[in-house]
Design an enzyme around this catalytic site. Structure first.
Site, PDB file in Angstrom:
ATOM      1  N   HIS A 123     -28.731  40.142  18.497  1.00 19.87           N
ATOM      2  CA  HIS A 123     -27.883  40.186  17.310  1.00 19.87           C
ATOM      3  C   HIS A 123     -28.655  40.808  16.164  1.00 19.87           C
ATOM      4  O   HIS A 123     -29.859  40.600  16.049  1.00 19.87           O
ATOM      5  CB  HIS A 123     -27.418  38.777  16.914  1.00 19.87           C
ATOM      6  CG  HIS A 123     -26.230  38.810  16.012  1.00 19.87           C
ATOM      7  ND1 HIS A 123     -26.345  38.943  14.658  1.00 19.87           N
ATOM      8  CD2 HIS A 123     -24.906  38.784  16.294  1.00 19.87           C
ATOM      9  CE1 HIS A 123     -25.130  38.989  14.136  1.00 19.87           C
ATOM     10  NE2 HIS A 123     -24.240  38.889  15.101  1.00 19.87           N
ATOM     11  N   ASP A 125     -20.438  36.554  21.752  1.00 15.86           N
ATOM     12  CA  ASP A 125     -19.586  37.282  22.686  1.00 15.86           C
ATOM     13  C   ASP A 125     -19.874  36.934  24.136  1.00 15.86           C
ATOM     14  O   ASP A 125     -19.025  37.121  25.012  1.00 15.86           O
ATOM     15  CB  ASP A 125     -19.744  38.792  22.473  1.00 15.86           C
ATOM     16  CG  ASP A 125     -19.071  39.230  21.191  1.00 15.86           C
ATOM     17  OD1 ASP A 125     -18.062  38.616  20.834  1.00 15.86           O
ATOM     18  OD2 ASP A 125     -19.565  40.174  20.548  1.00 15.86           O
TER      19      ASP A 125
END
Ligand code: CMC
Length: 434
Positions: free
Chosen positions: A313, A370
């Protein structure tokens, strides 16, 4: 609207061409520090260069705080853990957009206003009809959302808070219908409307799952999981799609056009499209024989473009707090729905291997939101190509809140600078001499 920052009594000095310039040091309410370079170019003639905006703040904002190092995420000061476990999606939407948790009366009023707007012009079906069945639902959703502008021109010119409220409620009412139509078209199911007797989340479920030959009964496991997923996706400060919404909105294009642009930004695999990419990756590992180690090796090979989807991320360099909540939720959903799925077994193997692998540990690459959302959506029976659309449904209140804040703060039009590196003066050669 009152965005607060503290101007520290310290300044930052920049020395250039033997001259010294002072710039204010700013402190946000969670003690983040930043240099205010608003006057840098006018004072010094210089600009800054920061591709990907890794070090640049584009605005001051009262909406969402995240600390990537500590894995903290809060909406308007409330922890994501509290909101995901105790609140309802519409309460969170109200909180994000208007700044406070709603009273019962305020929530009821919002729901009634949304219900009034839970209808779209039948002619939108004509636009939908012209797409091929194979069209990706994110492209369809972006187009239909943009088309809302044409069908509701009064919502474009926003000159008062009242106009703004009307546009917001319209979008909250109409968007679930558009998301469901994007999916139902692919599946060949009739295009249905909202059922306003249902709570917001159950209405979303019926819009997605209702079949013409069945009475729709909401399943509490699905309702809970969706509520949590949508809350966890509802805002994430100045990410790619949100920055897009703010920058498009800063030209005073309407709310629907701005959100449509945000949908396009979210579509990409490095952003919201990662949830679809996760399942596609797991499926390809499975069809290749299920050797997760082989794919771990590929992910680490710098000559191979393959990346482990659902890992890493831009801001979370410790863990993603949303992923932590969803990991628990994924286990619950799989157990309660009795799902056994070889693809999900591969997900578990990959997660364990990556969490114990030096390459991933050194680069602080952890499973992100996700990774687990893809697993839950699959267990709920949502088609893979719809995963990013679900992300968009969740992100809608965040986009709206950020757009509203940008307009109420009267932010200037977004217009970055550049360092030009192309050719300098060249002599034009007419076409017949080239
Ligand atoms: N698999 C393998 N290596 C990776 C991965 C990955 N998923 N992510 C980053 N790396 C490596 C990268 O190659 C680089 O290595 P090195 O330092 O040796 O060159 C290092 O880790 C830093 O990566 P980066 O690309 O500079 O980091 P970034 O902040 O620019 O990118 C990211 C963040 C999310 C785009 C990236 O981690 C990625 O592509 N992940 C996979 C896609 C994904 O899951 N996206 C969803 C993000 S969460 C939801 C959302 O906000 O939309």
């Amino acid at each position: 609207m009152h965005s607060h920052f503290i101007c520290m009594d310290k300044t930052i000095k920049i020395t250039y061409n033997d001259k010294s310039f002072d710039f204010d040091l700013l402190k946000g309410s969670e003690n983040e520090l930043g240099i205010n370079i608003k006057d840098l170019r006018s004072k010094t003639g210089l600009i800054t260069l920061d591709p990907g905006y890794k070090n640049s703040g584009s605005c001051i904002s009262d909406i969402t705080f995240l600390d990537g190092e500590k894995g903290i995420l809060k909406y308007r000061g409330y922890s994501i853990e509290d909101l995901a476990n105790k609140a309802d999606f519409l309460e969170v939407a109200y909180l994000l957009i208007f700044g406070e948790l709603p009273s019962k009366i305020q929530l009821e009023k919002l729901k009634n206003n949304i219900n009034e707007e839970s209808i779209v012009d039948e002619d939108l079906k004509v636009i939908l009809k012209s797409f091929p069945k194979s069209a990706h639902p994110m492209g369809v959703l972006a187009s239909l959302t943009s088309a809302l502008t044409a069908f509701n021109p009064s919502a474009v010119d926003i000159n008062s808070e009242e106009n703004m409220f009307e546009a917001i409620v319209m979008l909250l009412g109409k968007f679930p219908i558009l998301t469901s139509w994007a999916q139902r078209k692919v599946k060949g199911l009739p295009l249905i409307y909202s059922d306003i007797s249902l709570p917001y989340i159950d209405n979303i479920s019926q819009l997605m799952f209702k079949r013409p030959n069945q009475k729709y009964e909401p399943n509490p496991v699905v309702t809970n999981a969706l509520n949590k997923l949508l809350i966890l996706h509802a805002d994430h400060e100045q990410n790619c799609s949100t920055s897009t919404v703010r920058i498009v909105g800063s030209s005073h294009a309407g709310l629907f056009a701005s959100v449509s642009a945000g949908i396009s930004a979210l579509w990409g695999r490095l952003h919201g499209g990662a949830n679809q990419a996760v399942i596609e990756m797991l499926e390809s590992i499975r069809s290749d024989g299920g050797d997760t180690k082989k794919f771990m090796k590929k992910a680490k090979d710098k000559n191979d473009p393959f990346r482990l989807m659902g890992f890493g991320h831009r801001v979370y360099k410790n863990f993603d707090p949303r992923a932590k909540i969803l990991k628990v939720s994924a286990d619950e959903v799989l157990k309660e729905l009795g799902v056994t799925d070889p693809v999900l077994e591969i997900a578990k193997e990959l997660e364990t291997e990556a969490l114990n692998d030096k390459y991933f540990i050194d680069r602080k690459l952890y499973p992100n939101v996700d990774f687990y959302s893809g697993i839950i959506y699959r267990a709920l029976g949502i088609p893979t190509e719809m995963f990013t659309v679900m992300f968009a449904l969740g992100r809608l209140p965040g986009w709206i809140a950020q757009w509203r804040e940008m307009r109420l703060n009267n932010e200037p039009i977004g217009r970055p600078r550049q360092i030009y590196t192309g050719p300098t003066d060249r002599v034009f050669t007419p076409l017949d001499l080239r």
